[in-house]
Design a protein around this motif. Structure first.
Motif, short mmCIF file in Angstrom:
data_model
loop_
_atom_site.label_atom_id
_atom_site.label_comp_id
_atom_site.label_asym_id
_atom_site.label_seq_id
_atom_site.Cartn_x
_atom_site.Cartn_y
_atom_site.Cartn_z
N ASP A 109 -11.64 -16.75 -2.27
CA ASP A 109 -11.95 -18.32 -2.28
C ASP A 109 -10.81 -19.07 -3.19
O ASP A 109 -10.50 -20.03 -2.72
CB ASP A 109 -13.19 -18.38 -3.28
N LEU A 110 -10.30 -18.37 -4.22
CA LEU A 110 -8.93 -19.06 -5.10
C LEU A 110 -8.00 -19.34 -4.17
O LEU A 110 -7.25 -20.20 -4.04
CB LEU A 110 -8.97 -18.09 -6.20
N ARG A 111 -7.64 -18.38 -3.14
CA ARG A 111 -6.64 -18.47 -2.31
C ARG A 111 -6.47 -19.49 -1.36
O ARG A 111 -5.70 -20.38 -1.19
CB ARG A 111 -6.18 -17.14 -1.66
N LYS A 112 -7.77 -19.65 -0.83
CA LYS A 112 -8.00 -20.65 0.17
C LYS A 112 -8.28 -21.96 -0.48
O LYS A 112 -7.95 -23.26 -0.02
CB LYS A 112 -9.43 -20.34 0.90
N ASP A 113 -8.77 -22.21 -1.40
CA ASP A 113 -9.21 -23.46 -2.27
C ASP A 113 -7.95 -23.89 -3.06
O ASP A 113 -7.54 -25.11 -2.97
CB ASP A 113 -10.26 -23.27 -3.18
N LEU A 114 -7.04 -22.99 -3.54
CA LEU A 114 -6.10 -23.37 -4.56
C LEU A 114 -4.61 -23.28 -3.81
O LEU A 114 -3.75 -23.76 -4.34
CB LEU A 114 -6.02 -22.83 -5.98
N GLY A 115 -4.66 -22.56 -2.76
CA GLY A 115 -3.45 -22.41 -2.18
C GLY A 115 -2.42 -21.37 -2.87
O GLY A 115 -1.12 -21.40 -2.74
N ILE A 116 -3.03 -20.51 -3.78
CA ILE A 116 -2.17 -19.53 -4.33
C ILE A 116 -1.85 -18.31 -3.63
O ILE A 116 -2.71 -17.91 -2.62
CB ILE A 116 -3.21 -19.13 -5.48
N ALA A 117 -0.66 -18.14 -3.45
CA ALA A 117 -0.14 -16.80 -2.85
C ALA A 117 -0.14 -15.67 -3.44
O ALA A 117 -0.22 -15.72 -4.73
CB ALA A 117 1.43 -17.03 -2.51
N PHE A 118 -0.96 -14.38 -2.84
CA PHE A 118 -0.98 -13.18 -3.45
C PHE A 118 -0.13 -12.20 -3.32
O PHE A 118 0.06 -12.10 -1.83
CB PHE A 118 -2.56 -12.76 -3.23
N VAL A 119 0.49 -11.29 -4.05
CA VAL A 119 0.68 -10.05 -3.47
C VAL A 119 -0.33 -8.93 -3.97
O VAL A 119 -0.32 -8.86 -5.50
CB VAL A 119 2.31 -9.59 -4.33
N PHE A 120 -0.86 -8.22 -3.31
CA PHE A 120 -2.00 -7.50 -3.54
C PHE A 120 -1.51 -5.90 -3.53
O PHE A 120 -1.31 -5.60 -2.28
CB PHE A 120 -3.24 -7.79 -2.53
N ILE A 121 -1.65 -5.57 -4.61
CA ILE A 121 -1.14 -4.18 -4.71
C ILE A 121 -2.47 -3.15 -4.71
O ILE A 121 -3.49 -3.52 -5.39
CB ILE A 121 -0.47 -3.69 -5.91
N ALA A 122 -2.58 -2.23 -3.99
CA ALA A 122 -3.69 -1.23 -3.60
C ALA A 122 -3.38 -0.09 -2.88
O ALA A 122 -2.33 0.06 -1.97
CB ALA A 122 -4.79 -2.03 -2.92
N HIS A 123 -4.37 1.04 -3.14
CA HIS A 123 -4.13 2.11 -2.28
C HIS A 123 -5.49 2.25 -1.19
O HIS A 123 -5.47 3.20 -0.38
CB HIS A 123 -4.10 3.39 -3.35
N VAL A 178 0.75 -1.16 0.03
CA VAL A 178 0.07 0.01 -0.04
C VAL A 178 0.89 1.36 -0.04
O VAL A 178 2.09 1.20 0.35
CB VAL A 178 -0.97 0.06 1.15
N GLY A 179 0.23 2.12 -0.33
CA GLY A 179 0.99 3.69 -0.50
C GLY A 179 0.43 4.70 -1.49
O GLY A 179 -0.45 4.06 -2.26
#
Length: 341
Positions: free
Chosen positions: A203-217, A51-52
């Motif tokens: 849901d995708l993160r929990k079901d498939l175990g995908i790691a996320f880098v989530f960029i947002a302000h 964030v930023g």
């Protein structure tokens, strides 16, 4: 902190874009320090929010991780291999494991291709399905992201913004990645649609175990989705920690200012919010950033040491083990905002 081995380790990552300035007959070469020494870890199935303010280097960091940009220096250690300077041929095995979802669902999809072509292309490139089975896999992907599988022959212009972003997510999922960089994935969508897309990614993160880098302000979106949060200012991470640590007891003045400007996140047990912190001055130029602490020109705590010595990311007193802040005078602004609803 967990003992899980990091899936992704970013160390001292830098991206400097050269520019040319002409003064008389001489040319002076300068650089834009878009990202200047970013470090963090990402665990399997984890989620880190970046964030930023606009222009702080968040998206550039995401593009370096996926190697859409080649870093000026630093390392990107993915599953034991530093991919920061690999050539294109060497990168190919890693391309499918590191995917990105772009901010604009309107410009990120080829308007001349059907959804079927858009989703089947990565399948063919990486030889992930047998010949003749592409359509079946395309329909599976559309159903997985909440779209009608029978609409695979439609063009992007025939879908709404939220539906297009779902197609973008399906394209990332097609190659079965382990990490997805979500670059402001809901900022261009209506508020009512944002929640639906966020829930889909959760849901995708929990079901498939995908790691996320989530960029947002949007601090509210990050709070909803991410386990850990890193706050960036002028190309550097100034604070990083768990969601509870960052939202519950922010240590860096810049983090405190960001949170004080977001009263809609809610406060602890209905108590009135603290007085808003109003930053003075403009964000300095990344071409010629301030000496020492880059935030000092807008910080109410700044002293002589802030100009003379750059503060390093370190654990402030009374902070959690994973909570780091780059400030000579770090201290919590207790209960500024709740970490949980």
């Amino acid at each position: 902190m967990t003992n899980t081995e990091p899936l992704l380790e970013v160390r001292d990552l830098k991206m400097h874009f050269p520019i040319k300035e002409t003064a008389g007959l001489a040319r002076h070469r300068k650089v834009v320090q878009a990202v200047d020494g970013v470090s963090f870890d990402l665990e399997p199935g984890g989620s880190l929010g970046l964030v930023g303010e606009s222009g702080c280097g968040k998206s550039t960091t995401g593009r370096m991780i996926t190697r859409l940009l080649t870093p000026t220096s630093g390392s990107i250690n993915f599953k034991g291999t530093d991919i920061a300077q690999l050539k294109e041929k060497q990168l190919r095995p890693f391309r499918r494991e590191l995917q990105i979802v772009f901010q604009d669902p309107y410009s990120s999809l080829n308007p001349r291709q059907t959804v079927s072509n858009i989703l089947s292309t990565p399948l063919r490139v990486h030889n992930l399905v047998k010949k003749g089975k592409e359509l079946e896999r395309v329909q599976e992907l559309l159903e997985r992201v909440g779209l009608n599988p029978e609409h695979h022959n439609r063009y992007p212009s025939e879908f709404s913004g939220g539906q297009r972003q779902r197609i973008g997510i399906a394209r990332a999922l097609a190659v079965e990645p382990q990490v997805i960089i979500a670059d402001e994935p809901v900022s261009a969508l209506d508020v009512s649609i944002q929640a639906q897309v966020m829930n889909l990614m959760d849901d995708l993160r929990k079901d498939l175990g995908i790691a996320f880098v989530f960029i947002a302000h949007d601090l509210g979106v990050v709070r909803h989705f991410c386990d850990r949060v890193a706050v960036m200012y002028l190309g550097k991470i100034v604070e990083i920690g768990s969601k509870d640590e960052i939202y519950g007891a922010p240590q860096h003045p810049y983090t405190q200012a960001l949170l004080s400007a977001a009263p809609d996140l809610g406060v602890i047990r209905g108590t009135p919010p603290k007085e808003r912190i109003r930053l003075v001055g403009d964000v300095p130029s990344p071409i010629d950033p301030p000496s020492g602490c880059r935030f000092r020109t807008r910080c109410w705590k700044a002293q002589d040491i802030c100009a003379a010595q750059e503060p390093l990311l370190a654990r402030p007193s009374k902070a959690g083990e994973s909570h780091l802040a780059a400030c000579h005078f770090a201290e919590p602004r207790e209960n500024l905002i709740a970490a949980t609803a």
